[in-house]
Design a protein around this motif. Structure first.
Motif, mmCIF file in Angstrom:
data_model
loop_
_atom_site.group_PDB
_atom_site.id
_atom_site.type_symbol
_atom_site.label_atom_id
_atom_site.label_comp_id
_atom_site.label_asym_id
_atom_site.label_seq_id
_atom_site.Cartn_x
_atom_site.Cartn_y
_atom_site.Cartn_z
ATOM 1 N N GLY A 224 0.915 -1.303 0.058
ATOM 2 C CA GLY A 224 0.064 -0.181 0.015
ATOM 3 C C GLY A 224 1.299 0.954 -0.416
ATOM 4 O O GLY A 224 2.341 1.210 -0.344
ATOM 5 N N GLN A 225 0.349 2.772 1.073
ATOM 6 C CA GLN A 225 0.839 3.799 0.738
ATOM 7 C C GLN A 225 1.906 4.061 1.714
ATOM 8 O O GLN A 225 1.145 3.104 3.112
ATOM 9 N N CYS A 226 2.985 4.354 1.422
ATOM 10 C CA CYS A 226 4.482 4.018 2.497
ATOM 11 C C CYS A 226 5.182 4.931 2.377
ATOM 12 O O CYS A 226 5.103 6.124 1.274
ATOM 13 N N TYR A 227 6.338 5.193 3.269
ATOM 14 C CA TYR A 227 6.954 6.239 3.655
ATOM 15 C C TYR A 227 8.208 5.789 3.256
ATOM 16 O O TYR A 227 8.718 5.158 4.245
ATOM 17 N N THR A 228 8.827 6.926 2.875
ATOM 18 C CA THR A 228 10.536 6.930 3.369
ATOM 19 C C THR A 228 11.510 8.238 3.202
ATOM 20 O O THR A 228 10.824 9.305 3.061
ATOM 21 N N PHE A 229 12.048 7.899 4.182
ATOM 22 C CA PHE A 229 13.283 8.834 4.655
ATOM 23 C C PHE A 229 14.085 9.084 4.145
ATOM 24 O O PHE A 229 14.507 7.736 3.975
ATOM 25 N N ASN A 230 14.234 10.360 3.823
ATOM 26 C CA ASN A 230 16.037 10.121 3.274
ATOM 27 C C ASN A 230 15.913 9.593 1.423
ATOM 28 O O ASN A 230 16.950 9.262 1.461
ATOM 29 N N SER A 231 14.751 10.244 1.092
ATOM 30 C CA SER A 231 15.119 9.386 -0.279
ATOM 31 C C SER A 231 16.114 10.166 -1.283
ATOM 32 O O SER A 231 16.411 9.048 -2.804
ATOM 33 N N GLY A 232 15.649 11.587 -1.462
ATOM 34 C CA GLY A 232 16.776 12.346 -1.963
ATOM 35 C C GLY A 232 16.094 11.855 -3.429
ATOM 36 O O GLY A 232 16.232 12.899 -4.320
ATOM 37 N N ALA A 233 14.587 12.221 -3.694
ATOM 38 C CA ALA A 233 14.199 12.972 -4.979
ATOM 39 C C ALA A 233 13.380 13.761 -4.997
ATOM 40 O O ALA A 233 13.655 14.654 -3.921
ATOM 41 N N GLU A 234 13.953 14.053 -6.011
ATOM 42 C CA GLU A 234 13.598 15.370 -6.982
ATOM 43 C C GLU A 234 14.309 16.295 -6.848
ATOM 44 O O GLU A 234 15.000 17.327 -5.999
ATOM 45 N N GLY A 235 15.487 15.990 -6.079
ATOM 46 C CA GLY A 235 16.661 16.243 -6.356
ATOM 47 C C GLY A 235 17.414 17.112 -5.121
ATOM 48 O O GLY A 235 18.141 18.088 -4.669
ATOM 49 N N ALA A 236 16.943 16.004 -3.959
ATOM 50 C CA ALA A 236 17.398 16.274 -2.504
ATOM 51 C C ALA A 236 18.607 15.679 -1.648
ATOM 52 O O ALA A 236 18.383 14.736 -2.234
ATOM 53 N N GLU A 237 18.363 16.930 -1.347
ATOM 54 C CA GLU A 237 20.225 16.769 -0.847
ATOM 55 C C GLU A 237 19.949 15.670 0.573
ATOM 56 O O GLU A 237 19.009 15.855 0.806
ATOM 57 N N LEU A 238 20.862 14.457 0.230
ATOM 58 C CA LEU A 238 20.520 13.809 0.582
ATOM 59 C C LEU A 238 21.876 13.792 2.470
ATOM 60 O O LEU A 238 23.158 14.477 2.474
ATOM 61 N N LEU A 239 20.813 13.354 3.126
ATOM 62 C CA LEU A 239 21.629 13.814 4.484
ATOM 63 C C LEU A 239 23.194 12.488 4.864
ATOM 64 O O LEU A 239 22.875 11.244 4.253
ATOM 65 N N THR A 240 23.563 13.027 6.089
ATOM 66 C CA THR A 240 25.312 12.516 6.574
ATOM 67 C C THR A 240 24.895 12.045 7.946
ATOM 68 O O THR A 240 24.979 12.985 7.522
ATOM 69 N N THR A 241 26.400 11.363 7.960
ATOM 70 C CA THR A 241 26.454 11.507 9.407
ATOM 71 C C THR A 241 28.068 11.249 9.068
ATOM 72 O O THR A 241 28.512 10.459 8.806
ATOM 73 N N PRO A 242 28.831 12.233 10.648
ATOM 74 C CA PRO A 242 29.716 11.601 11.069
ATOM 75 C C PRO A 242 30.180 10.741 11.600
ATOM 76 O O PRO A 242 31.543 11.437 12.467
ATOM 77 N N LYS A 243 29.355 10.611 12.645
ATOM 78 C CA LYS A 243 30.011 9.611 13.651
ATOM 79 C C LYS A 243 29.086 8.540 13.668
ATOM 80 O O LYS A 243 27.789 8.641 13.288
ATOM 81 N N GLY A 244 29.335 7.673 14.266
ATOM 82 C CA GLY A 244 28.507 6.269 14.882
ATOM 83 C C GLY A 244 28.031 6.493 15.705
ATOM 84 O O GLY A 244 28.571 7.276 16.835
ATOM 85 N N GLY A 245 26.984 5.148 16.199
ATOM 86 C CA GLY A 245 26.827 5.234 17.535
ATOM 87 C C GLY A 245 24.942 5.305 18.022
ATOM 88 O O GLY A 245 24.651 6.345 16.921
ATOM 89 N N MET A 246 24.111 5.064 18.639
ATOM 90 C CA MET A 246 23.574 5.646 19.207
ATOM 91 C C MET A 246 23.050 7.376 19.135
ATOM 92 O O MET A 246 23.848 7.981 19.917
ATOM 93 N N GLY A 247 22.045 7.862 18.011
ATOM 94 C CA GLY A 247 21.889 9.609 18.561
ATOM 95 C C GLY A 247 22.180 10.122 17.181
ATOM 96 O O GLY A 247 22.299 11.957 17.083
ATOM 97 N N ASN A 248 22.965 9.101 16.868
ATOM 98 C CA ASN A 248 24.262 9.786 15.378
ATOM 99 C C ASN A 248 22.934 9.245 13.948
ATOM 100 O O ASN A 248 23.718 9.050 13.373
ATOM 101 N N GLY A 249 22.019 8.645 14.033
ATOM 102 C CA GLY A 249 20.902 8.916 13.286
ATOM 103 C C GLY A 249 19.476 9.076 13.055
ATOM 104 O O GLY A 249 19.193 10.315 13.601
ATOM 105 N N LEU A 250 18.575 7.976 12.915
ATOM 106 C CA LEU A 250 17.062 8.474 12.760
ATOM 107 C C LEU A 250 16.260 8.118 13.947
ATOM 108 O O LEU A 250 16.930 6.553 14.297
ATOM 109 N N GLU A 251 15.847 8.738 14.694
ATOM 110 C CA GLU A 251 14.456 8.100 15.900
ATOM 111 C C GLU A 251 13.338 8.662 15.587
ATOM 112 O O GLU A 251 12.906 10.091 15.048
ATOM 113 N N VAL A 252 12.711 7.397 15.715
ATOM 114 C CA VAL A 252 11.316 7.912 15.089
ATOM 115 C C VAL A 252 9.999 7.392 16.216
ATOM 116 O O VAL A 252 10.241 6.522 16.872
ATOM 117 N N LEU A 253 9.398 8.067 16.560
ATOM 118 C CA LEU A 253 7.776 7.478 17.641
ATOM 119 C C LEU A 253 7.101 7.333 16.719
ATOM 120 O O LEU A 253 6.245 8.324 16.276
#
Length: 542
Positions: free
Chosen positions: A184-213
């Protein structure tokens, strides 16, 4: 005349084998063709040279045969990076349609195909949904669009997303892109669609990525009316982590996240590189998902797809292949498939699209090679129960819900990189052309002491032999033919001159002084002498 003698006459021609052997850099030839020496010694040297040549040819043939088999090897390497591009994250609610958004018109069109309902069961199903039955005189719409049904009745991200943070920064529904999948209908985070700038991360570990409730909204789940292949029995969110170059295939490759838990997903990037034929079987040409009514023959060039084609990926190739197959069989495509064919109606879904796609998946009719370059993400999952009792009270007050609702519907998802290092899996040629040339050169130096310049010397000698023996033969033949033709022409000219001299006497001009002369028969000194080329006239005196 005596022919001149000197060094120019004594020097042999360039095609002479003895002269070549004395100056060639290949070992052994001078001992075989050199002047003097006993025949036994030359025989031994000839045997040694022939054995060395045979061994060389055997070794070279083995190396060339090995190169022609196009072997490859796989190298695994771990690299470090200061910054990594965050992957695309696709989220789908396991329940495809909300019960509060279904209408009698939806049940009329989509009930048999999508829900397995018969027309006589619509009223009972509406009562199970807590909705009033269809009003008297209900008339369904003349047309129906399945994609619009899922867009209208599917779970909205604005209602499911309770909180969102990326690397500690707030995010929201505007950072997600709507995408249709088989769920069905789904949703994509950081898809880069329509020329959107891709997100980057300079660190690893918790707190340096995506958190959703997220709120799974169990109250909106459709009642289980009967057991079908499309009936979901579970509750939660389906998640797929993938690169931006490939579309999601979440119904087959996604993992589940359950409410009442906080799920931690530790990722590691893997960069894959494969070789094209003949060393491997990778491809980088995207397949056009549009069906061609008249497929081109095996000798016809492929038709280019209109517009820029997306990067080739294994999942994209499978979706394009499935879209072409369904379009060929049914004349339409399913809503999650790419292409320009119209979306199938609910009846076409039931009668043609679903059976055709299931039959195709069972036969495994799509042959999609690996992409030459791809990115995937290894995952490790761990989870803890949530919320705690104190957190449940807080969340209930914050979102105006009961504690029981929070415990049954809310989940936390935390996606991050384990470290900034990543793995590269690369196919490499096991035997390069430079290695083949190096092996051949080493074998030549070992057995016959030759090099590339020796080969040039041999080729130059063969050219001299061809020029002296072959071309020289034809040149001498043409020269002799020209000489013969010149002698024949001079002989013919001399013959014509003699014919002109020995003309008949009656053709000679007469002189008046000869009119009264008496010519006696028989030989006489006064007779006209025509035996010699010089003509003289004698008159007898009276």
């Amino acid at each position: 005349m005596k022919r001149p003698s000197g060094p120019e006459e004594a020097q042999p021609p360039a095609s002479d084998i003895r002269m070549f052997a004395s100056s060639c850099s290949m070992h052994g030839l001078g001992h075989v063709f050199g002047p003097g020496g006993p025949m036994a010694r030359r025989g031994l040297w000839s045997t040694a040279v022939l054995l060395a040549l045979a061994t060389l040819l055997y070794q070279v043939a083995g190396r060339v045969r090995y190169y022609g088999e196009f072997h490859h090897e796989t190298a695994l390497e771990e690299r470090e990076s200061r910054r990594l591009t965050f992957p695309a994250v696709t989220l789908c609610n396991i329940n495809p349609l909300r019960r509060s958004r279904l209408t009698p018109n939806d049940l009329h069109w989509a009930g048999p195909a999508l829900l397995g309902l018969e027309p006589a069961e619509h009223a009972a199903y509406l009562r199970a949904l807590g909705r009033p039955p269809a009003p008297p005189g209900f008339m369904p719409s003349p047309t129906f669009d399945v994609a619009r049904l899922y867009a209208r009745a599917g779970h909205a991200l604005e209602d499911m997303l309770l909180a969102c943070r990326y690397r500690g920064w707030a995010c929201g529904p505007e950072n997600f892109t709507t995408v249709f999948t088989r769920m069905g209908q789904c949703y994509t985070f950081n898809s880069g669609a329509e020329g959107a700038e891709l997100l980057t991360t300079p660190k690893g570990g918790m707190g340096n990525g995506l958190e959703v409730l997220l709120d799974v909204q169990q109250d909106e789940y459709l009642p289980v009316w009967r057991d079908t292949e499309e009936t979901p029995f579970e509750v939660g969110i389906r998640v797929q982590i993938h690169s931006q170059e490939e579309p999601p295939l979440i119904d087959q490759l996604g993992f589940g996240v359950a409410p009442g838990y906080q799920t931690f997903v530790s990722c590691q990037k893997q960069q894959l590189s494969f070789l094209p034929p003949p060393w491997g079987d990778c491809s980088s040409v995207s397949l056009d998902p549009d069906f061609e009514p008249e497929p081109s023959g095996p000798l016809d060039p492929p038709r280019p797809s209109p517009g820029p084609s997306p990067p080739y990926s294994l999942i994209g190739c499978r979706l394009a292949c499935e879209s072409r197959y369904v379009a060929r069989k049914c004349g339409c495509r399913m809503m999650h498939m790419p292409g320009s064919a119209p979306v199938c109606s609910p009846q076409q879904y039931k009668d043609c699209a679903h059976p055709a796609l299931d039959a195709m998946l069972q036969k495994d009719a799509c042959t999609c090679p690996n992409p030459c370059a791809s990115t995937r993400y290894a995952k490790e999952l761990s989870m803890v129960r949530m919320p705690s009792r104190t957190a449940a009270r807080y969340l209930a007050r914050k979102h105006n819900r009961s504690e029981a609702y929070i415990a049954e519907n809310v989940l936390m998802l935390d996606i991050f990189f384990e470290a900034l290092n990543y793995e590269t899996v690369e196919q490499k040629k096991a035997y390069e052309m430079s290695e083949l040339l190096g092996d051949i050169g080493g074998q030549m130096g070992l057995f016959i002491g030759a090099s590339l310049l020796t080969i040039l010397e041999i080729l130059d000698y063969l050219c001299e032999v061809f020029r002296d023996r072959v071309l020289g033969y034809f040149w001498n033949r043409k020269r002799s033919q020209r000489h013969s033709s010149a002698n024949l022409a001079s002989h013919r000219s001399l013959c014509r001159h003699q014919d002109a001299v020995f003309l008949s006497t009656h053709l000679l001009p007469r002189h008046p002084a000869l009119d009264g002369a008496s010519v006696s028969s028989g030989p006489h000194p006064d007779v006209l002498d025509v035996a010699s080329p010089h003509v003289s006239f004698h008159l007898h005196p009276k």
